[in-house]
Design a protein around this motif. Structure first.
Motif, PDB file in Angstrom:
ATOM      1  N   ILE A 138      56.147  29.929  40.597  1.00  0.00           N
ATOM      2  CA  ILE A 138      56.734  28.799  39.863  1.00  0.00           C
ATOM      3  C   ILE A 138      56.885  29.112  38.378  1.00  0.00           C
ATOM      4  N   GLY A 139      56.328  30.230  37.929  1.00  0.00           N
ATOM      5  CA  GLY A 139      56.412  30.556  36.511  1.00  0.00           C
ATOM      6  C   GLY A 139      55.376  31.562  36.061  1.00  0.00           C
ATOM      7  N   SER A 140      55.307  32.705  36.739  1.00  0.00           N
ATOM      8  CA  SER A 140      54.267  33.690  36.415  1.00  0.00           C
ATOM      9  C   SER A 140      54.476  34.348  35.053  1.00  0.00           C
ATOM     10  N   ASP A 141      55.585  34.035  34.395  1.00  0.00           N
ATOM     11  CA  ASP A 141      55.786  34.520  33.025  1.00  0.00           C
ATOM     12  C   ASP A 141      54.970  33.707  32.015  1.00  0.00           C
ATOM     13  N   LEU A 142      54.455  32.563  32.449  1.00  0.00           N
ATOM     14  CA  LEU A 142      53.608  31.726  31.590  1.00  0.00           C
ATOM     15  C   LEU A 142      52.148  32.141  31.775  1.00  0.00           C
ATOM     16  N   PRO A 143      51.302  31.979  30.758  1.00  0.00           N
ATOM     17  CA  PRO A 143      49.880  32.318  30.912  1.00  0.00           C
ATOM     18  C   PRO A 143      49.224  31.476  32.009  1.00  0.00           C
ATOM     19  N   LEU A 144      48.228  32.058  32.664  1.00  0.00           N
ATOM     20  CA  LEU A 144      47.512  31.390  33.753  1.00  0.00           C
ATOM     21  C   LEU A 144      46.085  31.083  33.343  1.00  0.00           C
ATOM     22  N   TRP A 145      45.674  29.831  33.550  1.00  0.00           N
ATOM     23  CA  TRP A 145      44.281  29.417  33.474  1.00  0.00           C
ATOM     24  C   TRP A 145      43.851  29.233  34.924  1.00  0.00           C
ATOM     25  N   ALA A 146      43.141  30.211  35.462  1.00  0.00           N
ATOM     26  CA  ALA A 146      42.805  30.257  36.880  1.00  0.00           C
ATOM     27  C   ALA A 146      41.494  29.544  37.168  1.00  0.00           C
ATOM     28  N   VAL A 147      41.488  28.764  38.229  1.00  0.00           N
ATOM     29  CA  VAL A 147      40.268  28.119  38.705  1.00  0.00           C
ATOM     30  C   VAL A 147      39.671  29.018  39.791  1.00  0.00           C
ATOM     31  N   GLN A 148      38.462  29.483  39.557  1.00  0.00           N
ATOM     32  CA  GLN A 148      37.741  30.283  40.539  1.00  0.00           C
ATOM     33  C   GLN A 148      36.269  29.932  40.395  1.00  0.00           C
ATOM     34  N   ASP A 149      35.832  28.986  41.176  1.00  0.00           N
ATOM     35  CA  ASP A 149      34.486  28.423  41.081  1.00  0.00           C
ATOM     36  C   ASP A 149      33.461  29.376  41.695  1.00  0.00           C
ATOM     37  N   ASP A 150      33.104  30.425  40.933  1.00  0.00           N
ATOM     38  CA  ASP A 150      32.177  31.444  41.441  1.00  0.00           C
ATOM     39  C   ASP A 150      30.963  31.642  40.530  1.00  0.00           C
ATOM     40  N   ASP A 151      30.817  30.789  39.529  1.00  0.00           N
ATOM     41  CA  ASP A 151      29.697  30.851  38.574  1.00  0.00           C
ATOM     42  C   ASP A 151      29.629  32.170  37.807  1.00  0.00           C
ATOM     43  N   THR A 152      30.747  32.897  37.729  1.00  0.00           N
ATOM     44  CA  THR A 152      30.794  34.169  37.019  1.00  0.00           C
ATOM     45  C   THR A 152      31.758  34.054  35.845  1.00  0.00           C
ATOM     46  N   PRO A 153      31.246  34.025  34.612  1.00  0.00           N
ATOM     47  CA  PRO A 153      32.137  33.932  33.461  1.00  0.00           C
ATOM     48  C   PRO A 153      32.938  35.218  33.271  1.00  0.00           C
ATOM     49  N   GLY A 154      34.026  35.101  32.531  1.00  0.00           N
ATOM     50  CA  GLY A 154      34.830  36.265  32.183  1.00  0.00           C
ATOM     51  C   GLY A 154      36.206  36.223  32.804  1.00  0.00           C
ATOM     52  N   VAL A 155      37.215  36.288  31.954  1.00  0.00           N
ATOM     53  CA  VAL A 155      38.598  36.255  32.420  1.00  0.00           C
ATOM     54  C   VAL A 155      38.898  37.452  33.329  1.00  0.00           C
ATOM     55  N   SER A 156      38.294  38.586  33.049  1.00  0.00           N
ATOM     56  CA  SER A 156      38.562  39.796  33.846  1.00  0.00           C
ATOM     57  C   SER A 156      37.977  39.731  35.259  1.00  0.00           C
ATOM     58  N   THR A 157      37.192  38.698  35.545  1.00  0.00           N
ATOM     59  CA  THR A 157      36.587  38.586  36.881  1.00  0.00           C
ATOM     60  C   THR A 157      37.441  37.762  37.853  1.00  0.00           C
ATOM     61  N   VAL A 158      38.605  37.293  37.425  1.00  0.00           N
ATOM     62  CA  VAL A 158      39.478  36.508  38.308  1.00  0.00           C
ATOM     63  C   VAL A 158      40.023  37.418  39.409  1.00  0.00           C
ATOM     64  N   THR A 159      39.892  36.973  40.647  1.00  0.00           N
ATOM     65  CA  THR A 159      40.423  37.717  41.793  1.00  0.00           C
ATOM     66  C   THR A 159      41.303  36.858  42.695  1.00  0.00           C
ATOM     67  N   THR A 160      41.345  35.563  42.469  1.00  0.00           N
ATOM     68  CA  THR A 160      42.101  34.658  43.345  1.00  0.00           C
ATOM     69  C   THR A 160      43.455  34.332  42.733  1.00  0.00           C
ATOM     70  N   PHE A 161      44.308  35.339  42.635  1.00  0.00           N
ATOM     71  CA  PHE A 161      45.630  35.128  42.042  1.00  0.00           C
ATOM     72  C   PHE A 161      46.606  34.548  43.052  1.00  0.00           C
ATOM     73  N   MET A 162      47.663  33.972  42.521  1.00  0.00           N
ATOM     74  CA  MET A 162      48.708  33.386  43.338  1.00  0.00           C
ATOM     75  C   MET A 162      49.985  33.372  42.512  1.00  0.00           C
ATOM     76  N   GLY A 163      51.087  33.073  43.141  1.00  0.00           N
ATOM     77  CA  GLY A 163      52.337  32.797  42.444  1.00  0.00           C
ATOM     78  C   GLY A 163      52.874  33.900  41.555  1.00  0.00           C
ATOM     79  N   GLY A 164      52.537  35.133  41.818  1.00  0.00           N
ATOM     80  CA  GLY A 164      53.064  36.234  41.012  1.00  0.00           C
ATOM     81  C   GLY A 164      52.184  36.656  39.858  1.00  0.00           C
ATOM     82  N   TRP A 165      51.145  35.893  39.554  1.00  0.00           N
ATOM     83  CA  TRP A 165      50.239  36.287  38.471  1.00  0.00           C
ATOM     84  C   TRP A 165      49.352  37.448  38.923  1.00  0.00           C
ATOM     85  N   THR A 166      49.074  38.353  38.009  1.00  0.00           N
ATOM     86  CA  THR A 166      48.146  39.457  38.277  1.00  0.00           C
ATOM     87  C   THR A 166      47.056  39.524  37.222  1.00  0.00           C
ATOM     88  N   THR A 167      47.181  38.689  36.187  1.00  0.00           N
ATOM     89  CA  THR A 167      46.160  38.575  35.149  1.00  0.00           C
ATOM     90  C   THR A 167      46.037  37.107  34.766  1.00  0.00           C
TER      91      THR A 167
END
Length: 191
Positions: A138-167
């Motif tokens: 829907i707009g992977s050219d826009l920044p993503l604030w990803a919800v991943q409720d895993d109690d692990t801080p850090g943007v680099s720890t996101v693994t549940t991507f969707m919609g064309g986002w990879t970061t």
């Protein structure tokens, strides 16, 4: 530090798309407490309301939200467009996969035209409840604030991507914890 929400779908008789009446007060309280790095997010009216109140058009909701920001002299980093299903008074993103996609693309086109820095707040685990597949973009050219409720801080720890986002630009890693006597979510943001 993101604050507040534009609550657009309320259980009362307001038109679907009203800016949260506490938005400006929350912003002012954060500034008075010395917080200067403030974002805001918008939970838009996007579904059919059980109250029968129709959602305002995306352009009207967006212009009213941005007018509140401008008229109150708010200095904000990013504005985040919340894309997640909800039930009850909101019934967000309940139009079916193809209509949800068309509406999301309409919203992201408007966000790109805005003079503000917009991003998408979303949860990869909820994506297929709104769209045809996890890869629906829907707009992977826009920044993503990803919800991943895993109690692990850090943007680099996101693994549940969707919609064309990879970061991700931000990560919400703990939902509904308690701090300072209230219920809060915990997030990490790109520096």
């Amino acid at each position: 530090m993101p604050i507040s929400v534009t609550e657009i779908c309320k259980a009362d008789n307001q038109k679907g798309g009203a800016v949260d009446p506490d938005f400006v007060g929350s912003y002012n309280a954060a500034r008075a407490a010395g917080i200067t790095n403030i974002d805001a997010y918008m939970f838009a009216c996007t579904g059919t309301q059980p109250t029968g109140v129709a959602c305002k058009s995306p352009s009207t909701q967006l212009s009213e939200f941005q007018a509140v920001i401008q008229s109150n002299g708010m200095v904000l980093g990013h504005l985040w467009f919340d894309v997640e299903p909800a039930s009850g008074a909101c019934n967000a993103w309940n139009l079916g996969a193809s209509q949800n996609l068309a509406l999301a693309q309409q919203w992201t086109a408007l966000l790109r035209q805005s003079s503000y820095k917009w991003g998408i707040y979303g949860n990869g685990n909820q994506w297929t409840t709104m769209f045809a597949s996890r890869s629906t973009n829907i707009g992977s050219d826009l920044p993503l604030w990803a919800v991943q409720d895993d109690d692990t801080p850090g943007v680099s720890t996101v693994t549940t991507f969707m919609g064309g986002w990879t970061t991700a630009y931000a990560k919400q890693y703990d939902l509904d914890t308690t701090a300072c006597g209230g219920s809060v979510d915990l997030d990490s943001f790109t520096a």
